[in-house]
Design a protein around this motif. Sequence first.
Motif, PDB file in Angstrom:
ATOM      1  N   CYS A  18      -3.144  16.307   8.975  1.00 28.59           N
ATOM      2  CA  CYS A  18      -2.270  15.202   9.370  1.00 28.59           C
ATOM      3  C   CYS A  18      -1.565  15.578  10.677  1.00 28.59           C
TER       4      CYS A  18
ATOM      5  N   LEU B  54     -13.859   6.475   8.998  1.00 30.10           N
ATOM      6  CA  LEU B  54     -12.606   6.397   9.762  1.00 30.10           C
ATOM      7  C   LEU B  54     -12.847   5.844  11.159  1.00 30.10           C
TER       8      LEU B  54
ATOM      9  N   HIS C 153      -8.162   8.714  12.461  1.00 32.93           N
ATOM     10  CA  HIS C 153      -7.641   7.346  12.518  1.00 32.93           C
ATOM     11  C   HIS C 153      -6.150   7.374  12.252  1.00 32.93           C
TER      12      HIS C 153
ATOM     13  N   VAL D 144      -4.671  10.769  10.656  1.00 37.39           N
ATOM     14  CA  VAL D 144      -5.418  11.561   9.683  1.00 37.39           C
ATOM     15  C   VAL D 144      -6.716  12.032  10.341  1.00 37.39           C
TER      16      VAL D 144
ATOM     17  N   CYS E 184      -2.598   6.074  10.802  1.00 38.10           N
ATOM     18  CA  CYS E 184      -2.219   5.414   9.558  1.00 38.10           C
ATOM     19  C   CYS E 184      -1.474   4.109   9.821  1.00 38.10           C
ATOM     20  N   GLY E 185      -1.600   3.203   8.885  1.00 39.91           N
ATOM     21  CA  GLY E 185      -0.792   1.994   8.887  1.00 39.91           C
ATOM     22  C   GLY E 185      -0.949   1.142  10.122  1.00 39.91           C
TER      23      GLY E 185
ATOM     24  N   GLN F 242       0.810  -1.220   0.000  1.00 44.47           N
ATOM     25  CA  GLN F 242       0.000   0.000   0.000  1.00 44.47           C
ATOM     26  C   GLN F 242       0.848   1.277   0.000  1.00 44.47           C
ATOM     27  N   ASP F 243       2.021   1.247   0.614  1.00 46.78           N
ATOM     28  CA  ASP F 243       2.819   2.476   0.701  1.00 46.78           C
ATOM     29  C   ASP F 243       3.379   2.883  -0.658  1.00 46.78           C
TER      30      ASP F 243
ATOM     31  N   HIS G 241       1.437   8.769  12.045  1.00 46.09           N
ATOM     32  CA  HIS G 241       0.556   9.913  11.816  1.00 46.09           C
ATOM     33  C   HIS G 241      -0.921   9.549  11.939  1.00 46.09           C
TER      34      HIS G 241
END
Length: 273
Positions: free
Chosen positions: A117, A192, A226, A237, A228-229, A61-62, A235
């Motif tokens: 962010c 989210l 939510h 969002v 990330c990752g 995904q990245d 981070h």
Amino acid sequence: GEERKEEEARAAAAAAQKKQREDNAAAQTKSRPPIAWPTARDAFNAVLAVEQLMTTGGGWQDQAGGALVGMRLTSAASADLGEAHEARGMDSLPEYEVRVSRLPPPAAEYLSRHVVCVFTGAVRLAATVAKGVVDAWQRRAPGVEEALRACAAMGKDMIDAFDRLGSLPDSAFVGDGSPEARAELEAAGSILERHKVLQERLWPSINSPAVAALYAAVAPHATGSHICGAGNGGHVVVFLKPGVGVEALSLAVRGCAEAPDARVVRAAMMLDG
């Protein structure tokens, strides 16, 4: 007379040498094989393979997120290995499908100014979390497959919300937005929040005391947030409520004692899709 002849001779010799260099360079270029730029799939999977060789874990995904422009939903499917599993090496890695949401400039600008962010102040490697989730799936732990399928379905819900946002007239994005535009921001934030619950069910340590405190700090200003990752750092969002500015959120983040190093970071959404 003689000096002028010598200058002319030197100039002619220099011009001849320059022409010879240019001819040699052109001949070398012509003899080189053309550069074969990789397809998006090959580029994504090359990074995926290197990550596995480095034992850092992680998925695709990245690199897909970093290479493609636009608000999009990317899905992957196993490569067709054939009856005898003839595919080997890179050919055995996933195939990708990308759906890009059409967001005209007014819609894209409206969305961008409502997305923030927040850096948690902590970093982590995703490998441990990814291994934990994969191990739970492989041993068929109760609820894991259901949660993973629900997470995938939420991706479609999110892109549908952005498509609806993009279909609104330009007048919908003036000021805080029309009721319809605000409704789609609420829908995105709600997704989210639902995703947050599912991921915490899959891997409880995705949430740390600092992350939980940040969620609470931004909640009055957000339709949803939510991490990330793999979570536990990195981070968060945040979708801002209509009428809420970045400065109000920055004050809330700076006032979060449990995450003293957290801060709002400058980020630009690349929505030319």
